[in-house]
Design a protein around this motif. Sequence first.
Motif, PDB file in Angstrom:
ATOM      1  N   TYR A 123      40.573 -52.962  16.213  1.00 17.54           N
ATOM      2  CA  TYR A 123      41.678 -53.676  16.855  1.00 17.54           C
ATOM      3  C   TYR A 123      41.296 -55.085  17.304  1.00 17.54           C
ATOM      4  O   TYR A 123      42.154 -55.940  17.475  1.00 17.54           O
ATOM      5  CB  TYR A 123      42.247 -52.862  18.029  1.00 17.54           C
ATOM      6  N   LYS A 124      40.010 -55.355  17.477  1.00 14.96           N
ATOM      7  CA  LYS A 124      39.558 -56.662  17.947  1.00 14.96           C
ATOM      8  C   LYS A 124      39.437 -57.712  16.832  1.00 14.96           C
ATOM      9  O   LYS A 124      39.270 -58.885  17.116  1.00 14.96           O
ATOM     10  CB  LYS A 124      38.199 -56.543  18.640  1.00 14.96           C
ATOM     11  N   GLU A 125      39.505 -57.282  15.580  1.00 15.18           N
ATOM     12  CA  GLU A 125      39.319 -58.230  14.477  1.00 15.18           C
ATOM     13  C   GLU A 125      40.365 -59.340  14.560  1.00 15.18           C
ATOM     14  O   GLU A 125      41.559 -59.092  14.654  1.00 15.18           O
ATOM     15  CB  GLU A 125      39.411 -57.525  13.127  1.00 15.18           C
ATOM     16  N   SER A 147      48.982 -58.943  21.944  1.00 11.69           N
ATOM     17  CA  SER A 147      48.194 -58.646  23.148  1.00 11.69           C
ATOM     18  C   SER A 147      47.168 -57.561  22.820  1.00 11.69           C
ATOM     19  O   SER A 147      47.308 -56.822  21.845  1.00 11.69           O
ATOM     20  CB  SER A 147      49.114 -58.158  24.274  1.00 11.69           C
ATOM     21  N   GLU A 148      46.153 -57.450  23.652  1.00 13.77           N
ATOM     22  CA  GLU A 148      45.137 -56.412  23.443  1.00 13.77           C
ATOM     23  C   GLU A 148      45.778 -55.024  23.507  1.00 13.77           C
ATOM     24  O   GLU A 148      45.445 -54.144  22.718  1.00 13.77           O
ATOM     25  CB  GLU A 148      44.023 -56.533  24.474  1.00 13.77           C
ATOM     26  N   THR A 154      48.230 -47.067  18.158  1.00 13.14           N
ATOM     27  CA  THR A 154      47.997 -46.320  16.913  1.00 13.14           C
ATOM     28  C   THR A 154      49.213 -45.465  16.564  1.00 13.14           C
ATOM     29  O   THR A 154      50.053 -45.165  17.414  1.00 13.14           O
ATOM     30  CB  THR A 154      46.766 -45.399  17.048  1.00 13.14           C
ATOM     31  N   ASN A 155      49.265 -45.044  15.314  1.00 16.72           N
ATOM     32  CA  ASN A 155      50.319 -44.124  14.857  1.00 16.72           C
ATOM     33  C   ASN A 155      49.830 -42.692  15.062  1.00 16.72           C
ATOM     34  O   ASN A 155      48.690 -42.472  15.502  1.00 16.72           O
ATOM     35  CB  ASN A 155      50.692 -44.430  13.397  1.00 16.72           C
ATOM     36  N   PRO A 156      50.650 -41.683  14.737  1.00 18.02           N
ATOM     37  CA  PRO A 156      50.224 -40.286  14.933  1.00 18.02           C
ATOM     38  C   PRO A 156      48.948 -39.903  14.174  1.00 18.02           C
ATOM     39  O   PRO A 156      48.249 -38.970  14.558  1.00 18.02           O
ATOM     40  CB  PRO A 156      51.422 -39.475  14.425  1.00 18.02           C
ATOM     41  N   GLU A 159      45.777 -44.301  13.149  1.00 18.37           N
ATOM     42  CA  GLU A 159      45.561 -45.605  12.513  1.00 18.37           C
ATOM     43  C   GLU A 159      46.225 -46.693  13.364  1.00 18.37           C
ATOM     44  O   GLU A 159      47.255 -46.449  14.005  1.00 18.37           O
ATOM     45  CB  GLU A 159      46.182 -45.623  11.111  1.00 18.37           C
ATOM     46  N   LEU A 160      45.630 -47.860  13.356  1.00 16.08           N
ATOM     47  CA  LEU A 160      46.205 -48.977  14.108  1.00 16.08           C
ATOM     48  C   LEU A 160      47.615 -49.280  13.598  1.00 16.08           C
ATOM     49  O   LEU A 160      47.851 -49.317  12.387  1.00 16.08           O
ATOM     50  CB  LEU A 160      45.349 -50.224  13.970  1.00 16.08           C
ATOM     51  N   LEU A 161      48.548 -49.501  14.527  1.00 13.73           N
ATOM     52  CA  LEU A 161      49.902 -49.898  14.121  1.00 13.73           C
ATOM     53  C   LEU A 161      49.880 -51.291  13.498  1.00 13.73           C
ATOM     54  O   LEU A 161      50.577 -51.556  12.527  1.00 13.73           O
ATOM     55  CB  LEU A 161      50.853 -49.883  15.318  1.00 13.73           C
ATOM     56  N   PHE A 162      49.097 -52.187  14.068  1.00 15.09           N
ATOM     57  CA  PHE A 162      48.971 -53.547  13.544  1.00 15.09           C
ATOM     58  C   PHE A 162      47.708 -53.598  12.683  1.00 15.09           C
ATOM     59  O   PHE A 162      46.720 -54.222  13.028  1.00 15.09           O
ATOM     60  CB  PHE A 162      48.914 -54.566  14.687  1.00 15.09           C
ATOM     61  N   ASN A 163      47.751 -52.930  11.540  1.00 17.61           N
ATOM     62  CA  ASN A 163      46.567 -52.714  10.717  1.00 17.61           C
ATOM     63  C   ASN A 163      46.582 -53.475   9.400  1.00 17.61           C
ATOM     64  O   ASN A 163      45.580 -53.537   8.718  1.00 17.61           O
ATOM     65  CB  ASN A 163      46.423 -51.213  10.423  1.00 17.61           C
ATOM     66  N   HIS A 164      47.700 -54.057   9.013  1.00 18.19           N
ATOM     67  CA  HIS A 164      47.795 -54.720   7.712  1.00 18.19           C
ATOM     68  C   HIS A 164      47.338 -56.166   7.844  1.00 18.19           C
ATOM     69  O   HIS A 164      48.132 -57.091   7.956  1.00 18.19           O
ATOM     70  CB  HIS A 164      49.225 -54.637   7.163  1.00 18.19           C
ATOM     71  N   GLY A 165      46.008 -56.348   7.838  1.00 14.23           N
ATOM     72  CA  GLY A 165      45.428 -57.666   8.002  1.00 14.23           C
ATOM     73  C   GLY A 165      45.764 -58.585   6.843  1.00 14.23           C
ATOM     74  O   GLY A 165      45.737 -58.192   5.686  1.00 14.23           O
TER      75      GLY A 165
END
Length: 189
Positions: A123-125, A147-148, A154-156, A159-165
């Motif tokens: 999540y920090k990337e 925001s942090e 995460t989803n169920p 996985e990070l919800l904001f994961n599509h870098g």
Amino acid sequence: MTSPINDAETKAFFKEHNYFGISESKIHFFTQGTIPAVDTEGKIMMESKTKVALSPNGNGGIFVCLLESNSALFPGMQKLGIEFLHIIGIDNVLNKVLDPLQAGLSICREKSCVIKTMPKRNYKERVGVFAKVDKKGYDLVEYSEISEEMAKQTNPKGELLFNHGIGTDNVCRQCVELLCGFAGVDIGF
């Protein structure tokens, strides 16, 4: 696209190298927008006692920059028969320029835009993401806008919800026509 910091130097470099064999009339420079620079605590940085420090507005600023700075560029592209724009961020050296698989996907699936994403390491990337914004659809969201607390969501499946870098590798089909329309430029059809 240049920045106010490197615009003159970039233009001089191209001229010194005879535009790398491309006709000077086919090379178009435009300057990226800027935003106030902030430190790691979000405080506005100062260039001097009376002047706010500015920094480039990020890879996603290219669309606004193109529309604001040189809308005449798009009709020229349309007249030349340019159908695709391949937009690659300068800070992503792993992108494959004019990736035939990415362009082919756009053609075969009849998609106007194809964007490569990759899972974030954590999540920090510090990388922008492609995310659903409200109910209006998807958008590029800069890491500095998340925001942090949001970044940790995460989803169920965990996985990070904001994961599509976003590494800024976009093939846009019909972008010329779409952006001309946004700019209010009559391109004759």
